[in-house]
Design a protein around this motif. Structure first.
Motif, PDB file in Angstrom:
ATOM      1  N   ARG A  90      26.241 107.056 -68.831  1.00  0.00           N
ATOM      2  CA  ARG A  90      25.900 108.297 -69.529  1.00  0.00           C
ATOM      3  C   ARG A  90      24.388 108.437 -69.700  1.00  0.00           C
ATOM      4  O   ARG A  90      23.830 109.513 -69.497  1.00  0.00           O
ATOM      5  CB  ARG A  90      26.599 108.376 -70.892  1.00  0.00           C
ATOM      6  N   GLU A  94      21.960 111.335 -68.129  1.00  0.00           N
ATOM      7  CA  GLU A  94      20.995 112.102 -68.920  1.00  0.00           C
ATOM      8  C   GLU A  94      19.593 111.989 -68.337  1.00  0.00           C
ATOM      9  O   GLU A  94      18.854 112.972 -68.299  1.00  0.00           O
ATOM     10  CB  GLU A  94      21.002 111.622 -70.371  1.00  0.00           C
ATOM     11  N   ARG A  98      17.448 115.165 -67.376  1.00  0.00           N
ATOM     12  CA  ARG A  98      16.203 115.420 -68.101  1.00  0.00           C
ATOM     13  C   ARG A  98      14.969 115.076 -67.288  1.00  0.00           C
ATOM     14  O   ARG A  98      13.916 115.664 -67.479  1.00  0.00           O
ATOM     15  CB  ARG A  98      16.172 114.624 -69.395  1.00  0.00           C
ATOM     16  N   TYR A 107      21.404 121.322 -61.659  1.00  0.00           N
ATOM     17  CA  TYR A 107      22.238 121.416 -62.856  1.00  0.00           C
ATOM     18  C   TYR A 107      23.681 121.740 -62.492  1.00  0.00           C
ATOM     19  O   TYR A 107      24.619 121.122 -62.990  1.00  0.00           O
ATOM     20  CB  TYR A 107      21.730 122.508 -63.799  1.00  0.00           C
ATOM     21  N   ASP A 121      32.686 116.208 -71.680  1.00  0.00           N
ATOM     22  CA  ASP A 121      31.579 116.116 -72.631  1.00  0.00           C
ATOM     23  C   ASP A 121      30.240 115.982 -71.918  1.00  0.00           C
ATOM     24  O   ASP A 121      29.249 116.615 -72.305  1.00  0.00           O
ATOM     25  CB  ASP A 121      31.772 114.940 -73.591  1.00  0.00           C
ATOM     26  N   GLU A 122      30.201 115.162 -70.878  1.00  0.00           N
ATOM     27  CA  GLU A 122      28.953 114.984 -70.136  1.00  0.00           C
ATOM     28  C   GLU A 122      28.576 116.253 -69.373  1.00  0.00           C
ATOM     29  O   GLU A 122      27.398 116.614 -69.304  1.00  0.00           O
ATOM     30  CB  GLU A 122      29.064 113.809 -69.171  1.00  0.00           C
ATOM     31  N   ASP A 124      29.305 119.243 -70.305  1.00  0.00           N
ATOM     32  CA  ASP A 124      28.814 120.162 -71.334  1.00  0.00           C
ATOM     33  C   ASP A 124      27.357 119.865 -71.688  1.00  0.00           C
ATOM     34  O   ASP A 124      26.562 120.777 -71.910  1.00  0.00           O
ATOM     35  CB  ASP A 124      29.675 120.086 -72.591  1.00  0.00           C
ATOM     36  N   LYS A 125      26.997 118.583 -71.740  1.00  0.00           N
ATOM     37  CA  LYS A 125      25.613 118.214 -72.041  1.00  0.00           C
ATOM     38  C   LYS A 125      24.665 118.719 -70.956  1.00  0.00           C
ATOM     39  O   LYS A 125      23.549 119.137 -71.246  1.00  0.00           O
ATOM     40  CB  LYS A 125      25.477 116.700 -72.190  1.00  0.00           C
ATOM     41  N   ASP A 128      24.174 122.310 -71.604  1.00  0.00           N
ATOM     42  CA  ASP A 128      23.279 122.491 -72.748  1.00  0.00           C
ATOM     43  C   ASP A 128      21.826 122.289 -72.340  1.00  0.00           C
ATOM     44  O   ASP A 128      20.950 123.043 -72.741  1.00  0.00           O
ATOM     45  CB  ASP A 128      23.636 121.516 -73.876  1.00  0.00           C
ATOM     46  N   GLU A 129      21.582 121.262 -71.540  1.00  0.00           N
ATOM     47  CA  GLU A 129      20.217 121.005 -71.064  1.00  0.00           C
ATOM     48  C   GLU A 129      19.735 122.160 -70.190  1.00  0.00           C
ATOM     49  O   GLU A 129      18.576 122.566 -70.273  1.00  0.00           O
ATOM     50  CB  GLU A 129      20.180 119.685 -70.288  1.00  0.00           C
ATOM     51  N   LYS A 132      18.718 124.894 -72.518  1.00  0.00           N
ATOM     52  CA  LYS A 132      17.467 124.563 -73.200  1.00  0.00           C
ATOM     53  C   LYS A 132      16.257 124.805 -72.309  1.00  0.00           C
ATOM     54  O   LYS A 132      15.216 125.213 -72.776  1.00  0.00           O
ATOM     55  CB  LYS A 132      17.458 123.095 -73.634  1.00  0.00           C
TER      56      LYS A 132
END
Length: 148
Positions: A90, A94, A98, A107, A121-122, A124-125, A128-129, A132
């Protein structure tokens, strides 16, 4: 890449990745981020966390061309013990998201790949990134998530 990793041919997969760096440095990474993730996950699953982190560093420098300021902010110290493989993967995911130069292709590819593996969940992250960083093109990813 997936076939090589699934067959445990990690040395060959590693060679494939290095052979891709020239093309990637010329055209950017885009959807190739999924290829990096596949190899890094396979190395972690095989207990080769240090090697995965070394390759991640090279990918961030050469393949993704992440700015030094971003690379310095990535805290992967937690990965070094290798005790929790899933947590390590995980953190690597990230770092790929990032640490990369923001692009719709990277993405989308990463989120869709994670959703296809059931890692909601990953995925979704990643979305989200993407939000952002100002990318509003997440329709394809959202559709893939809704299928789950």
């Amino acid at each position: 890449m997936k076939g090589l990793c699934d067959d445990g041919m990690l040395v060959e997969a590693n060679h494939l990745l290095y052979s891709m760096f020239w093309r990637i440095s010329q055209k950017g990474s885009g959807e190739d981020i999924v290829i990096y993730r596949i190899l890094l996950d396979a190395l972690c699953d095989d207990g080769k966390v240090e090697e995965a982190l070394e390759i991640l560093g090279k990918v961030l420098r050469k393949g993704l061309k992440a700015p030094k300021s971003i690379r310095r902010r990535l805290d992967l110290k937690k990965c070094r013990d290798g005790e929790d493989t899933e947590a390590t993967k995980r953190l690597i995911h990230e770092a790929l998201v990032r640490g990369g130069v923001p692009s719709m292709g990277s993405y989308s590819a990463m989120a869709i790949d994670l959703y296809n593996e059931g890692r909601v969940d990953e995925g979704d992250k990643v979305l989200d990134e993407m939000r952002k960083r100002g990318s509003s093109h997440h329709c394809q990813c959202t559709k893939q998530r809704q299928k789950l």
